[in-house]
Write a protein that holds these residues in place. Structure first.
Motif, PDB file in Angstrom:
ATOM      1  N   ALA A   1       1.068   0.593  -2.031  1.00  0.00           N
ATOM      2  CA  ALA A   1       1.871   0.439  -0.567  1.00  0.00           C
ATOM      3  C   ALA A   1       0.714  -0.183   0.441  1.00  0.00           C
ATOM      4  O   ALA A   1      -0.482   0.384   0.385  1.00  0.00           O
TER       5      ALA A   1
ATOM      6  N   VAL B   1       3.663  -4.178   1.259  1.00  0.00           N
ATOM      7  CA  VAL B   1       4.368  -3.687   0.054  1.00  0.00           C
ATOM      8  C   VAL B   1       4.883  -2.131   0.756  1.00  0.00           C
ATOM      9  O   VAL B   1       3.952  -1.414   1.221  1.00  0.00           O
ATOM     10  N   PRO B   2       6.117  -1.889   0.543  1.00  0.00           N
ATOM     11  CA  PRO B   2       6.396  -0.478   1.008  1.00  0.00           C
ATOM     12  C   PRO B   2       5.990   0.588   0.136  1.00  0.00           C
ATOM     13  O   PRO B   2       5.919   0.592  -1.024  1.00  0.00           O
ATOM     14  N   ASN B   3       6.032   1.789   0.618  1.00  0.00           N
ATOM     15  CA  ASN B   3       5.551   3.130  -0.199  1.00  0.00           C
ATOM     16  C   ASN B   3       6.828   3.591  -0.875  1.00  0.00           C
ATOM     17  O   ASN B   3       7.676   4.403  -0.007  1.00  0.00           O
TER      18      ASN B   3
ATOM     19  N   GLU C   1       2.979   2.413  -7.732  1.00  0.00           N
ATOM     20  CA  GLU C   1       3.464   1.042  -7.741  1.00  0.00           C
ATOM     21  C   GLU C   1       2.269   0.071  -7.541  1.00  0.00           C
ATOM     22  O   GLU C   1       1.208   0.629  -7.238  1.00  0.00           O
TER      23      GLU C   1
END
Length: 470
Positions: free
Chosen positions: A110, A65-67, A106
């Motif tokens: 991340a 998962v991207p930050n 999120e």
């Protein structure tokens, strides 16, 4: 599965995203990995199946998962899409640290590895929460300073302050406020004030010309112009009919405030035979007044001098009989002539000898005088910093604001003079040998004391020698 028994399974293979009904310890859950049945058996009236992972197909790939925390929602969506993920639930939340529209957090976090195509939930900032509402205090009728203080105490600020004339609200007090009192506003909001500048200035009115009109007509014209009739003086005249206006003051055409008074001089008709009207010489110089009185076949009587702060020196303050009075030809007209402004009230100079320079300055100022030249002089009898003498002397009468010169002691050190003390003499005489009565008195007192001590000294000639030196 992973050390646990899976019961009542049916179906060939399970893949990510598929629903299944595998009962584990009498409750069901979804499995997100492919499994296959190895064999089944009946155990205590229940079907029991052994399964293994990965034997029925290939699991889908995973991605980190991207930050996207701190990014705008649009940028975060783009980053997730580029990583092969989707945006899940987007929740709005207020924040005082994250700008409105940016991602606060999120989920999954991340760096977490998830299956490609998985949804990532976002919490997006809706901006700072609204400030706590504050009720606007009622400041109408208060002074501007009191109103400002009340607003500050309520957590508000004074906004635009507009000045407006008012016949009902005192100057400097608040006429109105906006928002109105009782309104709920955000803390820190500005409240605009309208402050009274006092009653409006009267509208200027031009004095009508009533010279030559009857007194009744003049009064009517003055009233119609929103003015009032002031003093009415009777004066004889050989040119203006009795009852008509000879002159007015202020003069016709002058701009005055509405309601101002206009004084009139009204003719009493021609003077009786042998009678003369006293001319108006108030404000004229004594010479001009004398000339006017003589021209009217009258004489100048007693002339009295009187000080005045409003009439220039040498000009007439008043006359008797008054201007316009009918008197016999050759009658005397007494004059009061200005001698100018009165002399300032004399002030007694306070005694400041022996006081410190600061105390002396204070006493002199309190007497409405000023400190003039301050001279330093050594003294063996007056403490350093204290006054040795003053000029004018204490008790002298001086004009208010006059200067008082001081001689202040520098202590017992030798002052400039001859014989090792500088030119012009030495010792207490310093500065060329000049000294005042106070210094002389102190010196003589010192010498007499020396003589008294000399009686007890064997060498009396030595003491006399000291005196001669001094």
């Amino acid at each position: 599965l992973n050390g646990q028994q899976v019961m009542n399974y049916s179906g060939p293979n399970l893949y990510v995203g598929q629903s299944c009904y595998l009962k584990i310890a009498n409750y069901h859950t979804e499995l997100g990995v492919p499994v296959s049945v190895v064999h089944s058996r009946v155990v205590m009236a229940h079907t029991q199946a052994d399964v293994q992972i990965g034997s029925g197909g290939t699991p889908p790939p995973t991605v980190p998962v991207p930050n996207v925390v701190g990014q705008t929602q649009a940028a975060a969506t783009s980053a997730l899409t580029s990583a092969g993920l989707t945006v899940g639930t987007v929740t709005q939340q207020s924040s005082t640290t994250v700008a409105s529209g940016n991602v606060i957090s999120e989920s999954p976090a991340a760096g977490t590895s998830v299956a490609k195509g998985s949804a990532v939930n976002l919490v997006v900032s809706s901006g700072a929460p609204p400030p706590t509402p504050v009720a606007v205090p009622n400041v109408v009728g208060q002074t501007q300073a009191a109103a400002t203080s009340a607003l500050t105490s309520a957590g508000l600020t004074a906004g635009t302050v507009t000045m407006q004339s008012s016949t009902t609200v005192a100057s400097g007090s608040v006429i109105s406020e906006s928002p109105a009192a009782g309104t709920s506003v955000a803390k820190g909001s500005a409240v605009n004030l309208v402050v009274s500048s006092g009653a409006p200035a009267p509208t200027p009115v031009a004095v009508p010309n009533v010279v030559g009109e009857t007194q009744a007509a003049a009064t009517s014209a003055i009233s119609a112009a929103a003015l009032t009739v002031g003093a009415v003086t009777q004066q004889s005249s050989t040119t203006v009919a009795s009852g008509s206006v000879i002159s007015e003051s202020p003069a016709a055409g002058t701009s005055v405030a509405s309601g101002a008074a206009v004084s009139l001089v009204v003719s009493s008709g021609a003077p009786a035979p042998g009678q003369v009207a006293v001319p108006n010489v108030v404000g004229e110089t004594e010479a001009a007044a004398t000339s006017a009185i003589s021209a009217a076949a009258l004489t100048v009587g007693a002339v009295t001098q009187q000080s005045s702060t409003t009439v220039a020196s040498g000009n007439v303050i008043s006359e008797s009989p008054a201007a316009g009075t009918s008197v016999a030809s050759g009658a005397a007209i007494s004059l009061v002539v200005s001698s100018g402004a009165p002399a300032p009230t004399p002030v007694a100079v306070p005694n400041v000898v022996g006081e410190t320079e600061a105390a002396a300055t204070s006493a002199i100022s309190a007497a409405t005088l000023t400190v003039g030249a301050v001279t330093q002089q050594s003294s063996t009898t007056v403490a350093s910093g204290s006054v040795i003498s003053q000029n004018p002397a204490a008790g002298a009468n001086s004009a208010s604001g006059s200067a008082v010169d001081l001689v202040v002691s520098t202590g017992g050190g030798a002052s400039s003079g001859a014989g090792g003390s500088g030119a012009g003499g030495g010792g207490a005489f310093g500065g060329g040998g000049a000294f005042d009565s106070f210094t002389l008195s102190a010196l003589l007192s010192s010498l007499i004391g020396g003589l008294w001590r000399a009686r007890r000294i064997r060498n009396f000639q030595q003491c006399l020698h000291r005196i001669r030196l001094v």
